[in-house]
Write a protein that holds these residues in place. Structure first.
Motif, PDB file in Angstrom:
ATOM      1  N   PRO A 134       0.825  -1.356   0.063  1.00 58.11           N
ATOM      2  CA  PRO A 134      -0.174  -0.030  -0.081  1.00 58.11           C
ATOM      3  C   PRO A 134       0.702   1.066  -0.085  1.00 58.11           C
ATOM      4  N   ILE A 135       1.936   1.201   0.717  1.00 58.33           N
ATOM      5  CA  ILE A 135       2.771   2.547   0.564  1.00 58.33           C
ATOM      6  C   ILE A 135       3.318   2.804  -0.709  1.00 58.33           C
ATOM      7  N   ALA A 136       3.792   1.844  -1.293  1.00 59.35           N
ATOM      8  CA  ALA A 136       4.565   2.005  -2.788  1.00 59.35           C
ATOM      9  C   ALA A 136       3.396   2.383  -4.008  1.00 59.35           C
ATOM     10  N   GLU A 137       2.268   1.711  -3.588  1.00 61.10           N
ATOM     11  CA  GLU A 137       1.443   1.868  -4.630  1.00 61.10           C
ATOM     12  C   GLU A 137       0.685   3.152  -4.560  1.00 61.10           C
ATOM     13  N   THR A 138       0.579   3.937  -3.254  1.00 57.22           N
ATOM     14  CA  THR A 138       0.269   5.177  -3.112  1.00 57.22           C
ATOM     15  C   THR A 138       1.324   6.220  -3.727  1.00 57.22           C
ATOM     16  N   ILE A 139       2.307   6.138  -3.279  1.00 53.05           N
ATOM     17  CA  ILE A 139       3.521   6.819  -4.167  1.00 53.05           C
ATOM     18  C   ILE A 139       3.160   6.836  -5.186  1.00 53.05           C
ATOM     19  N   TYR A 140       3.091   5.585  -6.009  1.00 56.20           N
ATOM     20  CA  TYR A 140       2.906   5.526  -7.419  1.00 56.20           C
ATOM     21  C   TYR A 140       1.661   6.463  -8.090  1.00 56.20           C
ATOM     22  N   LYS A 141       0.357   6.493  -7.170  1.00 56.94           N
ATOM     23  CA  LYS A 141      -0.663   7.224  -7.477  1.00 56.94           C
ATOM     24  C   LYS A 141      -0.516   8.567  -7.260  1.00 56.94           C
ATOM     25  N   ILE A 142       0.389   9.222  -6.278  1.00 56.45           N
ATOM     26  CA  ILE A 142       0.729  10.386  -6.131  1.00 56.45           C
ATOM     27  C   ILE A 142       1.564  10.944  -7.481  1.00 56.45           C
ATOM     28  N   LEU A 143       2.181  10.307  -7.647  1.00 55.15           N
ATOM     29  CA  LEU A 143       3.070  10.646  -8.938  1.00 55.15           C
ATOM     30  C   LEU A 143       2.698  10.495 -10.086  1.00 55.15           C
ATOM     31  N   TRP A 144       1.645   9.531 -10.435  1.00 57.57           N
ATOM     32  CA  TRP A 144       1.387   9.270 -11.815  1.00 57.57           C
ATOM     33  C   TRP A 144      -0.052   9.481 -12.046  1.00 57.57           C
ATOM     34  N   GLU A 145      -0.906   9.521 -11.059  1.00 60.08           N
ATOM     35  CA  GLU A 145      -2.350   9.280 -11.101  1.00 60.08           C
ATOM     36  C   GLU A 145      -3.030  10.830 -10.355  1.00 60.08           C
ATOM     37  N   ASN A 146      -1.953  11.806 -10.087  1.00 57.40           N
ATOM     38  CA  ASN A 146      -2.586  12.961  -9.752  1.00 57.40           C
ATOM     39  C   ASN A 146      -3.172  13.059  -8.366  1.00 57.40           C
ATOM     40  N   VAL A 147      -2.801  11.913  -7.591  1.00 51.08           N
ATOM     41  CA  VAL A 147      -3.715  12.040  -6.175  1.00 51.08           C
ATOM     42  C   VAL A 147      -2.870  13.108  -5.503  1.00 51.08           C
ATOM     43  N   LYS A 148      -3.641  13.731  -4.637  1.00 56.24           N
ATOM     44  CA  LYS A 148      -2.915  14.681  -3.807  1.00 56.24           C
ATOM     45  C   LYS A 148      -2.107  14.422  -2.952  1.00 56.24           C
ATOM     46  N   PRO A 149      -0.815  14.708  -2.726  1.00 56.49           N
ATOM     47  CA  PRO A 149       0.045  14.347  -1.672  1.00 56.49           C
ATOM     48  C   PRO A 149      -0.722  14.195  -0.259  1.00 56.49           C
ATOM     49  N   SER A 150      -1.166  15.166   0.113  1.00 51.78           N
ATOM     50  CA  SER A 150      -1.774  15.094   1.317  1.00 51.78           C
ATOM     51  C   SER A 150      -2.795  14.014   1.500  1.00 51.78           C
ATOM     52  N   GLU A 151      -3.672  13.780   0.542  1.00 53.01           N
ATOM     53  CA  GLU A 151      -4.483  12.870   0.578  1.00 53.01           C
ATOM     54  C   GLU A 151      -3.845  11.486   0.671  1.00 53.01           C
ATOM     55  N   GLY A 152      -2.872  11.355  -0.370  1.00 56.93           N
ATOM     56  CA  GLY A 152      -2.253  10.072  -0.279  1.00 56.93           C
ATOM     57  C   GLY A 152      -1.528   9.607   1.042  1.00 56.93           C
ATOM     58  N   VAL A 153      -0.866  10.613   1.709  1.00 53.19           N
ATOM     59  CA  VAL A 153      -0.263  10.321   2.903  1.00 53.19           C
ATOM     60  C   VAL A 153      -1.160   9.917   4.121  1.00 53.19           C
ATOM     61  N   ASN A 154      -2.307  10.478   3.900  1.00 57.83           N
ATOM     62  CA  ASN A 154      -3.530  10.382   4.795  1.00 57.83           C
ATOM     63  C   ASN A 154      -3.976   8.882   4.784  1.00 57.83           C
ATOM     64  N   HIS A 155      -4.099   8.405   3.525  1.00 56.71           N
ATOM     65  CA  HIS A 155      -4.229   6.951   2.767  1.00 56.71           C
ATOM     66  C   HIS A 155      -3.226   6.165   3.639  1.00 56.71           C
ATOM     67  N   ILE A 156      -1.998   6.332   3.415  1.00 52.47           N
ATOM     68  CA  ILE A 156      -0.845   5.502   3.879  1.00 52.47           C
ATOM     69  C   ILE A 156      -1.130   5.353   5.365  1.00 52.47           C
ATOM     70  N   GLU A 157      -1.426   6.301   6.212  1.00 51.35           N
ATOM     71  CA  GLU A 157      -1.486   6.299   7.612  1.00 51.35           C
ATOM     72  C   GLU A 157      -2.224   5.200   8.079  1.00 51.35           C
ATOM     73  N   GLN A 158      -3.416   4.650   7.122  1.00 50.05           N
ATOM     74  CA  GLN A 158      -4.173   3.508   7.620  1.00 50.05           C
ATOM     75  C   GLN A 158      -3.499   2.470   7.682  1.00 50.05           C
ATOM     76  N   PHE A 159      -2.506   2.198   6.848  1.00 48.28           N
ATOM     77  CA  PHE A 159      -1.771   0.740   6.924  1.00 48.28           C
ATOM     78  C   PHE A 159      -0.364   0.722   7.862  1.00 48.28           C
ATOM     79  N   LEU A 160      -0.324   1.748   8.461  1.00 49.32           N
ATOM     80  CA  LEU A 160       0.955   1.782   9.576  1.00 49.32           C
ATOM     81  C   LEU A 160       0.776   1.308  10.836  1.00 49.32           C
ATOM     82  N   VAL A 161       1.594   0.439  11.242  1.00 49.04           N
ATOM     83  CA  VAL A 161       1.355  -0.375  12.343  1.00 49.04           C
ATOM     84  C   VAL A 161       2.640  -0.292  13.228  1.00 49.04           C
TER      85      VAL A 161
END
Length: 345
Positions: A318-345
């Protein structure tokens, strides 16, 4: 051993310095005759690591890759992955016959999502037995300053890998050898992607506490992918028998070339990928960040390559996939990192 160095950027220049510090003669392919003339006259690269001065009697500079390869026993490829195919294009299919290749490429050839060894096998029928890699953790700038650094050489032929590594051992550089050719290359690719993520988070003004958790989870995610692609030595704290000569523990995932390279690339101010991600986090577009840096951040293209490669391996990333989406699919960085937060343990 007659070395050929392909590339004249900062990493290639650092590796050329190490070899010439050990009095090795090198055939050096540079981008232009202007660069070659400058190095011959002024004894330093005008564009990268200009503080490094060379004994030019040890250099044979050329802009002709055919000449450099033909004159060398060992060819060190140190150009960004995006330019490898074009750089090697003039060579005939048998150009690497009876030669060794060392890859210093920390990325994936994006045309077919291939590591360099797979590209060489397909294009030049080059055997993996004659292929070696040189990876970090090692920033070119610290090599230039002769700050103690480490290089890891990987190859199936351990004896030759040791012989090659000895040519890079200096008072400021320690060398390590293993045979995990695929593992170290994929680790080098992935650490650049995660460094982009660390940079994005820093640009968004997340603090050290969050970054430590992000990087720790990135390390775990990376190990999961490496296991899926067949890399060995993944478990932290578990080692095979010690080396009979050096009596050191054999390297595993926690060693410098895996976890160490991830840490330094995520934290160091020398890291291009962290710098690139920091710009994106601060609101730069990808294009604006590329123009501002005027240097290649390997993690950018690698994020898309790994995203596509992982469709086959299906590792949980999920981390690498979200970074890809920020860089290539115009996901806002703030939204992307918020999404990553859900997977951190």
């Amino acid at each position: 051993m007659k070395f050929g160095v392909i590339g004249s950027g900062s990493w290639a220049t650092a590796l050329a310095k190490i070899l010439t510090d050990n009095k090795c003669q090198i055939n050096w392919l540079v981008r232009s005759q202007k660069i070659a003339d400058h190095i011959n006259k002024r004894h330093h690269n005008p564009n990268y690591l200009s503080s490094v001065y060379f004994n030019t009697t040890l250099l044979s500079l050329s802009i002709n890759i055919k000449e450099v390869v033909a004159a060398s026993d060992i060819v060190l490829v140190a150009v960004p992955s995006a330019y490898v195919a074009d750089t090697l294009q003039p060579l005939s299919k048998d150009a690497f016959y009876n030669k060794k290749i060392i890859s210093a490429v920390k990325g994936i050839l994006q045309q077919n999502n291939q590591l360099l060894n797979d590209y060489l096998k397909e294009k030049y029928d080059f055997t993996l037995q004659d292929y070696f890699t040189v990876m970090g953790p090692c920033h070119a700038e610290e090599v230039a300053a002769e700050k103690l650094s480490y290089l890891t050489f990987s190859g199936l032929d351990i004896q030759t890998a040791n012989e090659i590594s000895s040519k890079f051992s200096t008072p400021y550089l320690n060398t390590i050898v293993n045979n995990d050719v695929y593992g170290v290359q994929f680790a080098a690719v992935l650490k650049n992607i995660y460094a982009l993520g660390a940079g994005i988070a820093h640009g968004l003004e997340y603090g050290d506490n969050f970054l430590s958790v992000l990087i720790a989870n990135s390390a775990d995610e990376m190990a999961g992918f490496l296991r899926k692609v067949g890399a060995r030595h993944i478990e932290v704290g578990i080692h095979e028998d010690e080396d009979p000569v050096t009596h050191k523990k054999n390297a595993n995932y926690a060693a410098s070339v895996y976890l160490g390279d991830l840490l330094v690339t995520c934290y160091s101010l020398y890291s291009r990928n962290r710098t690139f991600g920091n710009m994106v986090g601060k609101g730069y577009s990808v294009k604006a960040a590329q123009l501002e840096m005027n240097m290649v951040a390997e993690g950018y293209n690698a994020s898309r390559c790994i995203y596509q490669i992982n469709k086959e391996f299906k590792a949980d990333m999920p981390i690498a996939e979200t970074i890809y989406k920020i860089l290539w699919e115009n996901v806002k960085p703030s939204e992307g990192v918020n999404h990553i937060e859900q997977f951190l343990v």
